[in-house]
Design an enzyme around this catalytic site. Structure first.
Site, short mmCIF file in Angstrom:
data_model
loop_
_atom_site.label_atom_id
_atom_site.label_comp_id
_atom_site.label_asym_id
_atom_site.label_seq_id
_atom_site.Cartn_x
_atom_site.Cartn_y
_atom_site.Cartn_z
N GLU A 157 8.79 16.03 15.30
CA GLU A 157 9.18 15.96 13.90
C GLU A 157 8.21 16.79 13.05
O GLU A 157 7.08 16.37 12.78
CB GLU A 157 9.19 14.51 13.42
CG GLU A 157 9.73 14.35 12.02
CD GLU A 157 9.72 12.90 11.56
OE1 GLU A 157 10.65 12.50 10.83
OE2 GLU A 157 8.79 12.16 11.91
N LYS A 166 0.86 -1.18 0.00
CA LYS A 166 0.00 0.00 0.00
C LYS A 166 0.89 1.23 0.00
O LYS A 166 1.47 1.59 1.02
CB LYS A 166 -0.90 0.05 1.23
CG LYS A 166 -1.96 1.16 1.13
CD LYS A 166 -2.41 1.69 2.47
CE LYS A 166 -1.57 2.85 2.95
NZ LYS A 166 -1.69 4.08 2.14
N GLU A 186 9.83 1.81 10.79
CA GLU A 186 10.71 2.99 10.76
C GLU A 186 9.81 4.20 10.91
O GLU A 186 9.03 4.53 10.02
CB GLU A 186 11.50 3.03 9.45
CG GLU A 186 12.74 3.93 9.54
CD GLU A 186 12.52 5.33 9.00
OE1 GLU A 186 11.85 6.11 9.70
OE2 GLU A 186 13.02 5.63 7.90
N CYS A 225 12.94 11.60 6.70
CA CYS A 225 12.94 11.11 8.08
C CYS A 225 14.29 11.30 8.76
O CYS A 225 14.36 11.44 9.98
CB CYS A 225 12.53 9.64 8.11
SG CYS A 225 13.57 8.56 7.12
#
Length: 490
Positions: A386, A176, A251, A285
């Protein structure tokens, strides 16, 4: 656009069962560049069923590893053949520059080739047995049906990190991609079909995480979930996957520190600090969003950064002069703006940026100026969370121990950097930094043989390297007694 804008389930290109569709938007100008099916739980179940059948009753898992490697190598060749088309699709979909996208395609080709070479080198080993006249061996078998959920920032690169090791180890899968950047993933499924991957082995479902992703995570016919994305979603996947205790590889991002010592090469460190955070508009990231600078050079370093940032060229990814493209969506732009507002409210000093650009040519896109905050502390939201955008926070330190303490003051532990000409000091810092990757006099470098993943709430499991291959295998011990005898205990 020469692309099959469909899902791929059990070797067939199909629409969504519901008939729903989604517009795919170019973040540079908000134009609709494609319309794709919007799958849901029903489509996901069909894809999972196909993958389950292909694994349990098909031939892929028992196909010799060398043959699987040959097919994966063929996929690499096809990606290389169609590199320019893929790069253009990636830039249309994400807004990144074509220079970045072409580099991504080279990296992706390298990933498939790397795992193709490893395909027949994971045959197991003999281990010593305490029993005479016996054999004892450890073998590595495929996990089974793998659910793979990829992010929007590096759509095909992240897909390659999952697809290649899963295929060479004999698994079947349902992928996906992010619902807002699916185009290059669709294209690579075309290429996998062309390369000869059997029906049911690879399946593609397009749709939202709340429907397709949730079904993959909770369906008991799925044996493993590999997810790259946000922390909140990762926690939900962990909970859903507990229904059948799935294997997990997560992750979940990072808030990555970049330590600059006074003895570092000043100009190189400035240049790399800018690349570390503003490449792809900070939507990485591993972006070095936390700059931790030794006090004696802090002011000079910040001045140099600000002067460079003021000259950045924002624009279309197809303009060769563009250095930084737009953010991915209106929603993400609004999120970045809220983080900037929070930084100002918390008392950080806005050194540059902090707003949308005024250039008339950029008004239709999701652009935000590269932003630098100084006078930052670790209790600030912009330092701890983040933002996933072009925001750099700057902290200062006096001693080595303080720098490492600041770097580790985070719930994340994905990556970090150290800049110094003192090799011994660099190694001391790297040893103490609680992160999955530490770069010394470098930043944001990754390559197929080096494992990638995080500590703490950046997740667990690894991609790339041999460790990335091992995520897709189960370890089995097989013992055989060549001269069995009665025990006569009972």
């Amino acid at each position: 656009m020469n692309l099959k804008l469909q899902q791929y389930i059990n070797g067939k290109w199909v629409g969504a069962k519901s008939g729903s569709k989604r517009d795919i938007i170019n973040p540079f100008n908000q134009e609709i560049i494609a319309v794709v099916p919007e799958g849901d739980e029903t489509d996901a179940k069909a894809a999972i069923s196909a993958a389950r059948e292909a694994f349990d009753n098909g031939t892929w898992a028992s196909t010799p590893a060398t043959e699987r490697g040959t097919i994966v190598r063929k996929i690499a060749e096809l990606i290389e053949r169609d590199k320019l088309e893929l790069a253009d699709l990636e830039s249309l979909d994400t807004g990144k520059t074509t220079v970045e996208s072409r580099g991504d395609m080279d990296d992706i080709t390298g990933v498939f080739r790397y795992y193709a070479e490893l395909a027949d080198k994971n045959g197991g080993e003999l281990v010593d047995s305490p029993v005479p006249n016996s054999t004892s061996k450890v073998v590595h078998e495929p996990v089974g049906v793998c659910g793979q959920i990829t992010p929007w920032n590096y759509p095909l690169l992240q897909a390659s990190w999952k697809l290649a090791p899963a295929l060479v180890t004999g698994n079947t899968l349902v992928m996906k991609p992010s619902e807002i950047t699916p185009l290059t993933t669709i294209k690579v499924f075309e290429l996998m079909e062309e390369a000869g991957v059997p029906a049911g082995v690879v399946n593609l479902v397009l749709g939202a995480g709340a429907t397709v992703g949730a079904e993959l995570s909770s369906n008991t016919d799925v044996d493993l979930i590999s997810f790259t994305g946000g922390l909140a979603t990762g926690k939900k996947i962990m909970q859903a996957a507990s229904v059948n205790v799935k294997n997990l590889a997560l992750e979940l991002g990072g808030k990555n520190p970049n330590i600059i010592f006074a003895d570092a090469d000043f100009e190189v460190a400035v240049d790399q600090a800018l690349n570390g955070v503003f490449f792809h508009a900070g939507q990485i990231c591993s972006a070095g969003t936390r700059l931790i600078v030794e006090e004696s050079i802090h002011d000079e370093f910040v001045t140099a950064l600000v002067e460079r940032v003021k000259k950045f060229k924002l624009g279309s990814g197809f303009d060769e002069k563009t250095q930084m493209g737009p953010l991915i969506s209106a929603e993400h732009l609004a999120k970045v703006e809220k983080y900037v507002e929070a930084g100002i409210e918390e008392g950080a000093t806005l050194a540059v940026g902090g707003r949308r650009p005024e250039d008339p040519e950029l008004q239709k896109g999701f652009f935000y100026l590269p932003t630098i905050f100084t006078d930052c502390t670790t209790n600030m939201k912009i330092v701890q969370e983040e933002a996933f955008g072009p925001i750099l926070t700057v902290e200062k330190f006096r001693a080595e121990e303080e720098a490492v303490k600041l770097a580790n003051d985070s719930i994340y532990g994905l990556a970090g950097g150290v800049w110094t000409n003192d090799i011994v000091k660099a190694e001391r810092c790297a040893t103490k930094m609680r992160m999955g990757t530490v770069w010394i006099n470098e930043f944001n470098l990754y390559f197929p043989p080096a494992p990638w993943g995080g500590f703490k709430q950046s997740g667990f499991g690894r991609e790339l390297g041999r460790q990335g291959l091992e995520e897709y295998t189960e370890t089995k011990h097989i013992f055989q007694n060549l001269k069995p005898a009665s025990i006569n205990w009972f």
